[in-house]
Design an enzyme around this catalytic site. Sequence first.
Site, PDB file in Angstrom:
ATOM      1  NE  ARG A   1      -7.384  -2.406   1.465  1.00 18.11           N
ATOM      2  CZ  ARG A   1      -6.706  -3.309   0.763  1.00 18.11           C
ATOM      3  NH1 ARG A   1      -6.478  -3.126  -0.544  1.00 18.11           N
ATOM      4  NH2 ARG A   1      -6.256  -4.407   1.345  1.00 18.11           N
TER       5      ARG A   1
ATOM      6  CD  GLU B   1     -13.744   2.424  -3.525  1.00 18.84           C
ATOM      7  OE1 GLU B   1     -14.494   2.096  -2.583  1.00 18.84           O
ATOM      8  OE2 GLU B   1     -13.032   3.460  -3.511  1.00 18.84           O
TER       9      GLU B   1
ATOM     10  N   GLY C   1      -9.147  -2.545  -3.433  1.00 21.40           N
ATOM     11  CA  GLY C   1      -9.863  -2.826  -2.202  1.00 21.40           C
ATOM     12  C   GLY C   1      -9.253  -4.000  -1.461  1.00 21.40           C
ATOM     13  N   PRO C   2      -9.900  -4.418  -0.335  1.00 21.42           N
ATOM     14  CG  PRO C   2     -11.295  -4.600   1.532  1.00 21.42           C
ATOM     15  CD  PRO C   2     -11.020  -3.745   0.331  1.00 21.42           C
TER      16      PRO C   2
ATOM     17  CG  HIS D   1      -1.923  -1.151   1.172  1.00 20.24           C
ATOM     18  ND1 HIS D   1      -2.928  -1.292   2.086  1.00 20.24           N
ATOM     19  CD2 HIS D   1      -2.020  -2.229   0.352  1.00 20.24           C
ATOM     20  CE1 HIS D   1      -3.604  -2.400   1.840  1.00 20.24           C
ATOM     21  NE2 HIS D   1      -3.056  -2.993   0.785  1.00 20.24           N
TER      22      HIS D   1
ATOM     23  CE1 TYR E   1     -13.802  10.343  -4.135  1.00 15.68           C
ATOM     24  CE2 TYR E   1     -12.189  11.650  -2.927  1.00 15.68           C
ATOM     25  CZ  TYR E   1     -13.105  11.522  -3.954  1.00 15.68           C
ATOM     26  OH  TYR E   1     -13.324  12.580  -4.811  1.00 15.68           O
TER      27      TYR E   1
END
Length: 301
Positions: free
Chosen positions: A157, A183, A177-178, A97, A193
């Site tokens: 994220r 998105e 996303g996880p 990340h 967001y």
Amino acid sequence: VEGTRKIFFTEKSGAIRVMKGRKLLTHPCATLDVNDDGERGLLGIALHPGFAHNHKLYVYFTNANPLENRVARFVVERNRCTKKRVVIEGIPSNTNHDGGQIEFVDNHLFVSVGEAGDPSQSQDKESRLGKVLRYEPTGKIPNDNPFGNSVWSYGHRNPFGLTHKPGTNHIYSTENGPDCDDELNRIRRGRNYGWGDGYQCGTAGVGPNPKGPILRWSSVIVPTDPWWYLGRMKSLSNSLYVGDHGSGALHRILMNDRGTKVMGDRVIFDSAEGITDVSKGPGGWLYFLTTSGMFRIVPTS
């Protein structure tokens, strides 16, 4: 590079490479001392809007020592990156990340930064993690940023890509996303967001007035760096394209005329491996990259 046959691209291990026509130049433009563990490395690249005159090239990378994410500027002279200057420094790094894309819009430099594996950072407007940041090309913080610092939007994220619609200030970000909710977001000044502690799949998210995505992939596809294409292929022009690192699909995202609403998501090509980037390139064609090659979309006849 507009008007030339050159393509500048990055290698995660630290090299800024140059393609001229179909030839990969032997010597890199520059090789940075990066830490490339996990998702770290040389991650993003952008040319200054005035590149034809000032020859300035920017990159986002994980510096090896001290270990942190930075943005540096070079001046390209005879296909070599010279006069290195770090314009943004001190962004915390993690093995996942890190975000890492940069984009010039209205002569400002936008930087996507992941939350370094800590969701609580995304809702903290004093932290640069989990944000889209906005700077002057010199690294100075603009006076009209919403929170008095470099933060432009928050609640992200891992914003894995940035692009904008040419001729406008409409900015778009792909976000991983996880195990749900990849998105596509339209990035607006000061917006939340929705990512943070307690996020629930299928919702707009957590925190004050969270904004849901303009396109949500409930089953994750791992979208990478997108591009709004205006170019030679009239049948494909004026749409946003994004690669899918999960299956290798190249998606065409159809938008309304204002670029504010998604009208459709069509897969126009299936690659043999995951796509890492999409861009307009020499000749006005649409290009995409995988971990092993660079490809061009052309008419079948």
